[in-house]
Enzyme design. Structure first.
Site, PDB file in Angstrom:
ATOM      1  N   CYS A 120       0.873  -1.171   0.000  1.00 18.22           N
ATOM      2  CA  CYS A 120       0.000   0.000   0.000  1.00 18.22           C
ATOM      3  C   CYS A 120       0.909   1.219   0.000  1.00 18.22           C
ATOM      4  O   CYS A 120       2.118   1.090  -0.221  1.00 18.22           O
ATOM      5  CB  CYS A 120      -0.993  -0.008   1.158  1.00 18.22           C
ATOM      6  SG  CYS A 120      -0.262   0.119   2.794  1.00 18.22           S
ATOM      7  N   CYS A 194      -4.081  -0.831  -2.291  1.00 17.01           N
ATOM      8  CA  CYS A 194      -4.259   0.610  -2.407  1.00 17.01           C
ATOM      9  C   CYS A 194      -4.285   0.974  -3.888  1.00 17.01           C
ATOM     10  O   CYS A 194      -3.396   0.559  -4.641  1.00 17.01           O
ATOM     11  CB  CYS A 194      -3.103   1.295  -1.674  1.00 17.01           C
ATOM     12  SG  CYS A 194      -2.857   3.019  -2.064  1.00 17.01           S
ATOM     13  N   CYS A 201       3.406   1.302  -8.845  1.00 17.10           N
ATOM     14  CA  CYS A 201       4.308   0.189  -8.578  1.00 17.10           C
ATOM     15  C   CYS A 201       4.958  -0.310  -9.872  1.00 17.10           C
ATOM     16  O   CYS A 201       4.289  -0.517 -10.879  1.00 17.10           O
ATOM     17  CB  CYS A 201       3.560  -0.948  -7.902  1.00 17.10           C
ATOM     18  SG  CYS A 201       4.596  -2.388  -7.584  1.00 17.10           S
TER      19      CYS A 201
END
Length: 262
Positions: A120, A194, A201
């Site tokens: 997250c 999240c 990412c």
């Protein structure tokens, strides 16, 4: 057979349609947006949206606004509701077909231990809760860790509190970790909790299974403070994560199939 049952149960009627079955199958794996479902199914957006509405009306699918882009929504399959609906469908055909909860997965002998990374943004609430709950359920049968793209300096007190009070888990000494410290580590599953971290990412070199659980930040419900009245949001978040982890377990640790003896 149940006397007088002339119409297939609602779940059978819904799931029997090819588009709806494919939607259920894709959402069983990960939370997704409409445009992603359109790409995966190769169907027009208006058709996908129509069938999603039917699944939402039946209580099998729910939608949440993305915390990354409020104009977008993530669709989530309620596996608990699906389990109840499938159990009712089996029992409607014959009492012996009532589905029973799966037994907890056991160690698979020489099989490799699966590795899981939860992500997250702050690594102060959702991902450490997921890490702790999965480790609590599977022990050393899986390697579990968590990290954040922009980690906070400490865990949220209510994340520590809910795990201690509701699940008997103490993570008070744990500190948030940076996502870039995971570079070079191999993971079988990378699970984002999240919407923001899903967008930023990087890809992993070993191509793990990428899953997404669109779960709102419980700290944001009360302005990211540590007041006592923020605890209910953490309680709800931990309960949702625990439900999802129960359904993740059979994927990580499949129970060996037993042949029925004649």
């Amino acid at each position: 057979m149940v006397p007088g049952q002339t119409v297939p149960p609602p779940f059978v009627r819904l799931a029997a349609h090819e588009v709806r079955w494919r939607l259920l199958s894709e959402l069983a794996r990960s939370d997704l947006r409409v445009r992603e479902l359109v790409t995966l199914l190769g169907q027009p957006q208006n058709l996908v949206s129509y069938h999603l509405r039917l699944l939402r009306s039946a209580g099998l699918v729910e939608a949440r606004r993305s915390s990354f882009d409020g104009r977008d929504s993530y669709y989530h399959l309620d596996l608990e509701q699906c389990a109840h609906a499938m159990a009712a469908a089996g029992a409607a055909l014959h009492p012996a077909l009532r589905l029973l909860p799966a037994e907890p997965a056991k160690a698979a002998g020489t099989s490799a231990v699966p590795s899981v990374l939860f992500m997250c943004t702050g690594n102060s609430a959702r991902s450490p809760i997921a890490e702790a709950l999965l480790r609590h359920r599977v022990g050393n049968r899986a390697e579990v860790t968590s990290a954040g793209s922009h980690p906070k300096t400490h865990l949220h007190p209510d994340a520590v509190r809910v795990l201690r009070q509701k699940y008997g888990i103490d993570i008070a000494d744990q500190r948030p970790r940076r996502l870039d410290t995971m570079t070079g580590r191999r993971f079988d599953y990378v699970i984002s909790l999240c919407d923001k971290v899903r967008e930023v990412c990087r890809d992993f070199d070993d191509h793990p299974q990428r899953l997404h659980w669109s779960i709102p930040d419980p700290a944001a419900a009360n302005g990211d403070n540590t007041a006592r009245d923020s605890y209910p949001a953490f309680d709800r978040t931990a309960a949702e994560i625990d439900r999802r982890i129960r359904y993740l377990q059979p994927i990580l640790l499949p129970t060996p199939h037993r042949e029925v003896q004649p």
